[in-house]
Design a protein around this motif. Sequence first.
Motif, mmCIF file in Angstrom:
data_model
loop_
_atom_site.group_PDB
_atom_site.id
_atom_site.type_symbol
_atom_site.label_atom_id
_atom_site.label_comp_id
_atom_site.label_asym_id
_atom_site.label_seq_id
_atom_site.Cartn_x
_atom_site.Cartn_y
_atom_site.Cartn_z
ATOM 1 N N SER A 8 0.948 -1.294 0.142
ATOM 2 C CA SER A 8 0.029 -0.012 -0.024
ATOM 3 C C SER A 8 0.755 1.069 0.108
ATOM 4 C CB SER A 8 -1.107 0.117 1.138
ATOM 5 O OG SER A 8 -0.062 -0.051 2.403
ATOM 6 N N THR A 9 1.899 1.095 0.698
ATOM 7 C CA THR A 9 2.896 2.539 0.776
ATOM 8 C C THR A 9 3.300 2.749 -0.305
ATOM 9 O OG1 THR A 9 3.435 1.889 3.265
ATOM 10 C CG2 THR A 9 4.828 3.304 2.022
ATOM 11 N N GLU A 10 3.876 1.646 -1.150
ATOM 12 C CA GLU A 10 4.525 1.784 -2.505
ATOM 13 C C GLU A 10 3.676 2.308 -3.514
ATOM 14 O OE1 GLU A 10 7.006 -1.298 -0.477
ATOM 15 O OE2 GLU A 10 4.777 -0.765 -0.250
ATOM 16 N N LEU A 11 2.320 1.881 -3.372
ATOM 17 C CA LEU A 11 1.311 2.152 -4.458
ATOM 18 C C LEU A 11 1.111 3.682 -4.251
ATOM 19 C CD1 LEU A 11 -0.880 1.638 -6.674
ATOM 20 C CD2 LEU A 11 -2.438 0.922 -4.732
ATOM 21 N N ILE A 12 0.654 4.144 -2.772
ATOM 22 C CA ILE A 12 0.509 5.591 -2.871
ATOM 23 C C ILE A 12 1.648 6.414 -3.111
ATOM 24 C CG2 ILE A 12 -0.449 7.121 -1.020
ATOM 25 C CD1 ILE A 12 -2.636 5.080 -2.015
ATOM 26 N N MET A 13 2.791 5.979 -2.425
ATOM 27 C CA MET A 13 3.822 6.971 -2.647
ATOM 28 C C MET A 13 4.212 7.131 -4.071
ATOM 29 S SD MET A 13 7.567 6.859 -0.698
ATOM 30 C CE MET A 13 6.794 7.263 0.871
ATOM 31 N N THR A 14 4.399 5.865 -4.805
ATOM 32 C CA THR A 14 4.469 6.365 -6.469
ATOM 33 C C THR A 14 3.396 6.947 -6.934
ATOM 34 O OG1 THR A 14 5.631 3.681 -6.244
ATOM 35 C CG2 THR A 14 4.878 4.879 -8.425
ATOM 36 N N SER A 15 2.301 6.928 -6.801
ATOM 37 C CA SER A 15 0.974 7.768 -7.371
ATOM 38 C C SER A 15 1.318 9.239 -7.058
ATOM 39 C CB SER A 15 -0.065 7.289 -6.784
ATOM 40 O OG SER A 15 -0.313 5.777 -7.330
ATOM 41 N N LEU A 16 1.674 9.368 -5.777
ATOM 42 C CA LEU A 16 1.607 10.958 -5.348
ATOM 43 C C LEU A 16 2.860 11.624 -5.782
ATOM 44 C CD1 LEU A 16 0.395 10.691 -1.646
ATOM 45 C CD2 LEU A 16 -0.850 11.082 -3.840
ATOM 46 N N PHE A 17 4.300 10.836 -5.949
ATOM 47 C CA PHE A 17 5.412 11.613 -6.371
ATOM 48 C C PHE A 17 5.355 11.274 -8.067
ATOM 49 C CE2 PHE A 17 7.137 11.168 -2.087
ATOM 50 C CZ PHE A 17 7.681 12.427 -2.001
ATOM 51 N N GLY A 18 4.570 10.617 -8.270
ATOM 52 C CA GLY A 18 4.430 10.469 -9.935
ATOM 53 C C GLY A 18 3.774 11.867 -10.641
ATOM 54 N N ILE A 19 2.944 12.206 -9.688
ATOM 55 C CA ILE A 19 2.299 13.602 -10.338
ATOM 56 C C ILE A 19 3.234 14.801 -10.484
ATOM 57 C CG2 ILE A 19 0.636 15.317 -9.667
ATOM 58 C CD1 ILE A 19 -1.082 13.247 -8.312
ATOM 59 N N LEU A 20 4.610 14.753 -9.510
ATOM 60 C CA LEU A 20 5.368 15.756 -9.444
ATOM 61 C C LEU A 20 6.648 15.554 -10.317
ATOM 62 C CD1 LEU A 20 5.298 16.562 -5.618
ATOM 63 C CD2 LEU A 20 4.302 17.759 -7.269
ATOM 64 N N VAL A 21 6.948 14.258 -10.280
ATOM 65 C CA VAL A 21 8.444 13.892 -11.014
ATOM 66 C C VAL A 21 8.327 12.931 -12.124
ATOM 67 C CG1 VAL A 21 9.537 14.587 -8.937
ATOM 68 C CG2 VAL A 21 8.934 12.199 -9.207
ATOM 69 N N GLY A 22 6.934 12.384 -12.341
ATOM 70 C CA GLY A 22 6.901 11.359 -13.276
ATOM 71 C C GLY A 22 7.010 9.996 -12.659
ATOM 72 N N MET A 23 6.677 9.012 -13.154
ATOM 73 C CA MET A 23 6.404 7.769 -12.660
ATOM 74 C C MET A 23 7.533 6.949 -12.474
ATOM 75 S SD MET A 23 3.274 7.507 -11.456
ATOM 76 C CE MET A 23 3.272 5.879 -11.227
ATOM 77 N N SER A 24 8.576 7.078 -13.373
ATOM 78 C CA SER A 24 9.888 6.499 -13.519
ATOM 79 C C SER A 24 10.663 6.865 -12.303
ATOM 80 C CB SER A 24 10.837 6.743 -14.818
ATOM 81 O OG SER A 24 11.995 6.380 -14.724
ATOM 82 N N GLN A 25 10.875 8.025 -12.029
ATOM 83 C CA GLN A 25 11.488 8.774 -10.654
ATOM 84 C C GLN A 25 10.852 8.515 -9.506
ATOM 85 O OE1 GLN A 25 12.459 12.947 -11.907
ATOM 86 N NE2 GLN A 25 14.504 12.393 -12.133
ATOM 87 N N ALA A 26 9.298 8.604 -9.699
ATOM 88 C CA ALA A 26 8.723 8.041 -8.376
ATOM 89 C C ALA A 26 8.784 6.493 -7.950
ATOM 90 C CB ALA A 26 7.221 8.494 -8.612
#
Length: 333
Positions: free
Chosen positions: A278-296
């Motif tokens: 759950s943490t991986e899913l949410i954190m990747t989604s939230l940071f993906g908005i800012l830096v893109g999914m690859s860097q997230a």
Amino acid sequence: MKNKSFWLKLILVVVLVAIIIYTLRGSWRDIWQQVRSTSPWILVLIGGVSVAYHLIEAWITYSLAKRYNPRFRYQDAVYCAFFCSFYRLSTLGSGSGVAAVVFLGKKQVGYTEATGLYAIQYILHKVSIAIFSGVFFLLNWRVMVSNYRNYAGYLILAYFLTVLISVGLVLLVVWPKCHQLLLWLVGKFNRGHRFDNTVQKLESSTGILEESGTQLLKDWKVIVSCILKNIAKLCFWYSIPFFILFQTGKVSFLTSLSVTSMSVMTAAVIPTPAGIGSTELIMTSLFGILVGMSQATAVTLLYRAATFIFPFAVGAACILGERLVKRLRRLRP
């Protein structure tokens, strides 16, 4: 007999390490590739940040435990912090509380008092996460609202669950009616009076638990101090994405604290063992908005390594080291 006990404990540690390696088998390759592609200085920095988190966690444990055993040492609390991190991952979150109570019991903190102490410490930890997330959401209002307004419902639900868990734990520790209900249920299985001694010990333990928990909660200076220490320790873990993305300039220190704290709060809505998945899913989604999914994804993998795998490895080293030192002392003429 002592030799047999030593080898059994050593085998248990090795088995637990093997279990966690198998559990995370699908992530090791990605984590290792990300570690290899990251600057060694960044890895050292986030490792140091993880250690700092545990040192403050130990400070909290020390300040509470010395109320029951004045001879309890800070280095004991540091060992306890990594000891619990080892069992938190190896048992997927279910064993860290038991590990803390057992360790404190061995350090002359009564098991009942240790149970109340850890329960209060956990409650304050959950409350501090909620306070941290709320404060930094407001401090970084413009960025958070413009990017994450769709997550408002999940965040509110996470706050509600945090309050619910905290209130439930407080009632379990200090409310006599909860203890009476527990004793009533035990009494249903004691119709033949075969467990009278156990019931008497349980009655005594619930009384001690209620008294020690009430005393802790009434000491507002200790409560405020623990919450401030918790907020300080969370700053270390929540700053990890900032250090990973520092060279890109895409995430400020304030944004790192805000988004990571919201990730942890929101992930609490999804019931998974130790927050894995759950943490991986949410954190990747939230940071993906800012830096893109690859860097997230890179941020998430390194965050997981720094907050779960690295403390787990340090805890395993501490446990094995302690076992070997005790073994050598016994063999010394």
